[in-house]
Scaffold this active site. Sequence first.
Site, PDB file in Angstrom:
ATOM      1  N   SER A  14      -3.484  -1.143  11.603  1.00  0.00           N
ATOM      2  CA  SER A  14      -2.415  -1.672  10.747  1.00  0.00           C
ATOM      3  C   SER A  14      -2.938  -1.953   9.334  1.00  0.00           C
ATOM      4  O   SER A  14      -2.190  -1.821   8.356  1.00  0.00           O
ATOM      5  CB  SER A  14      -1.789  -2.933  11.358  1.00  0.00           C
ATOM      6  OG  SER A  14      -2.674  -4.016  11.337  1.00  0.00           O
ATOM      7  N   LEU A  91     -21.668  -1.669  13.471  1.00  0.00           N
ATOM      8  CA  LEU A  91     -22.351  -1.894  12.203  1.00  0.00           C
ATOM      9  C   LEU A  91     -22.347  -0.596  11.406  1.00  0.00           C
ATOM     10  O   LEU A  91     -22.426   0.499  11.986  1.00  0.00           O
ATOM     11  CB  LEU A  91     -23.796  -2.323  12.452  1.00  0.00           C
ATOM     12  CG  LEU A  91     -23.983  -3.750  12.981  1.00  0.00           C
ATOM     13  CD1 LEU A  91     -25.454  -3.990  13.327  1.00  0.00           C
ATOM     14  CD2 LEU A  91     -23.496  -4.783  11.972  1.00  0.00           C
ATOM     15  N   HIS A 108     -11.927  -9.647   7.522  1.00  0.00           N
ATOM     16  CA  HIS A 108     -12.213 -10.404   8.743  1.00  0.00           C
ATOM     17  C   HIS A 108     -11.091 -11.433   8.937  1.00  0.00           C
ATOM     18  O   HIS A 108     -10.691 -12.099   7.978  1.00  0.00           O
ATOM     19  CB  HIS A 108     -13.567 -11.106   8.616  1.00  0.00           C
ATOM     20  CG  HIS A 108     -13.964 -11.830   9.862  1.00  0.00           C
ATOM     21  ND1 HIS A 108     -14.493 -11.184  10.950  1.00  0.00           N
ATOM     22  CD2 HIS A 108     -13.891 -13.140  10.197  1.00  0.00           C
ATOM     23  CE1 HIS A 108     -14.724 -12.061  11.909  1.00  0.00           C
ATOM     24  NE2 HIS A 108     -14.375 -13.259  11.477  1.00  0.00           N
ATOM     25  N   GLU A 178      -3.692 -10.438   5.769  1.00  0.00           N
ATOM     26  CA  GLU A 178      -4.598  -9.294   5.605  1.00  0.00           C
ATOM     27  C   GLU A 178      -3.893  -8.121   4.954  1.00  0.00           C
ATOM     28  O   GLU A 178      -4.431  -7.457   4.061  1.00  0.00           O
ATOM     29  CB  GLU A 178      -5.144  -8.857   6.967  1.00  0.00           C
ATOM     30  CG  GLU A 178      -6.037  -9.885   7.638  1.00  0.00           C
ATOM     31  CD  GLU A 178      -6.579  -9.365   8.966  1.00  0.00           C
ATOM     32  OE1 GLU A 178      -7.024  -8.214   9.025  1.00  0.00           O
ATOM     33  OE2 GLU A 178      -6.545 -10.115   9.960  1.00  0.00           O
TER      34      GLU A 178
HETATM   35  C1  GRF Z   1      -7.908  -7.182  11.802  1.00  0.00           C
HETATM   36  O1  GRF Z   1      -7.542  -8.456  12.225  1.00  0.00           O
HETATM   37  C2  GRF Z   1      -9.161  -7.247  10.961  1.00  0.00           C
HETATM   38  O2  GRF Z   1      -9.299  -8.442  10.262  1.00  0.00           O
HETATM   39  C3  GRF Z   1     -10.267  -7.138  11.963  1.00  0.00           C
HETATM   40  O3  GRF Z   1      -9.768  -6.273  12.951  1.00  0.00           O
HETATM   41  C4  GRF Z   1      -8.339  -6.304  12.969  1.00  0.00           C
HETATM   42  C5  GRF Z   1      -7.904  -4.883  12.823  1.00  0.00           C
HETATM   43  O4  GRF Z   1      -6.541  -4.722  13.004  1.00  0.00           O
HETATM   44  N1  GRF Z   1     -11.498  -6.737  11.338  1.00  0.00           N
HETATM   45  P1  GRF Z   1      -5.865  -3.334  12.647  1.00  0.00           P
HETATM   46  O5  GRF Z   1      -6.540  -2.264  13.504  1.00  0.00           O
HETATM   47  O6  GRF Z   1      -6.036  -3.081  11.205  1.00  0.00           O
HETATM   48  O7  GRF Z   1      -4.433  -3.495  13.046  1.00  0.00           O
END
Ligand code: GRF
Length: 233
Positions: A14, A91, A108, A178
């Site tokens: 997403s 990583l 994150h 995000e």
């Molecule tokens: C998000 O919450 C991001 O912060 C973390 O992994 C999740 C990924 O979600 N690193 P998506 O695959 O982008 O929906």
Amino acid sequence: MTSRIAVFASGGGSNLQAILDYLVSCGRARPGDVVLVASDREDAGALERARDAGIATALLRARARATGREPLALIREHRVDFLALAGFLRLVPTDVLSELPSRVVNVHPALLPAFGGPGMYGERVHRAVLASGASVSGATVHYVEAEYDAGATLAQWPVPVLADDSPTSLAARVLKVEHVLYPRVVSAVASGRWRFDSRPRPVPDAAFRSLREWDERRLVRDIEEAFGFDSNA
Ligand code: GRF
């Protein structure tokens, strides 16, 4: 010159989608194009989204598996000059970090350095936040280093933890932030408007205001104003 952006993702993608949508909304002012989406998982929804958008995809080589490609070879083959991780659970190899200095970022789903580090991903992060009794969580965009969640912070935005939150409801609230914050920071760093600075950027005052009067409909405006992002550029 526009950047050639790669996105590495292990899951649904997403955040990848949010980046793609934002770049489209920027039109000719967009700072770059996503030219490659790579994953360590064949079944990652992110690969599907990339194929739907006509973007090249690749499977990354995992240590235990012979299939897939080496990340550095892919970066070079697609002439990538910026890498955004979006839910990537591995990583980044150090040869890729050396190839793209201060050009690899991650998002994150918590306020680092809290609730980060090895094993802190996905639902585990939100479970840990709820178990701690914290009343605030949030999202962090940061530079990537050779250790999990270790690079300098680029931007953070807080999110309230509500009394009846489950890991799912908290994750959904954080994800909304995000999707607004990450594409804009990716654009600012990829275009060179934001340059490397090892000091964490402070959380803007407006972010605390938005925390007191949480209203998701105002997120785009609040985040753009707080960080000085031009809308759609
Ligand atoms: C998000 O919450 C991001 O912060 C973390 O992994 C999740 C990924 O979600 N690193 P998506 O695959 O982008 O929906």
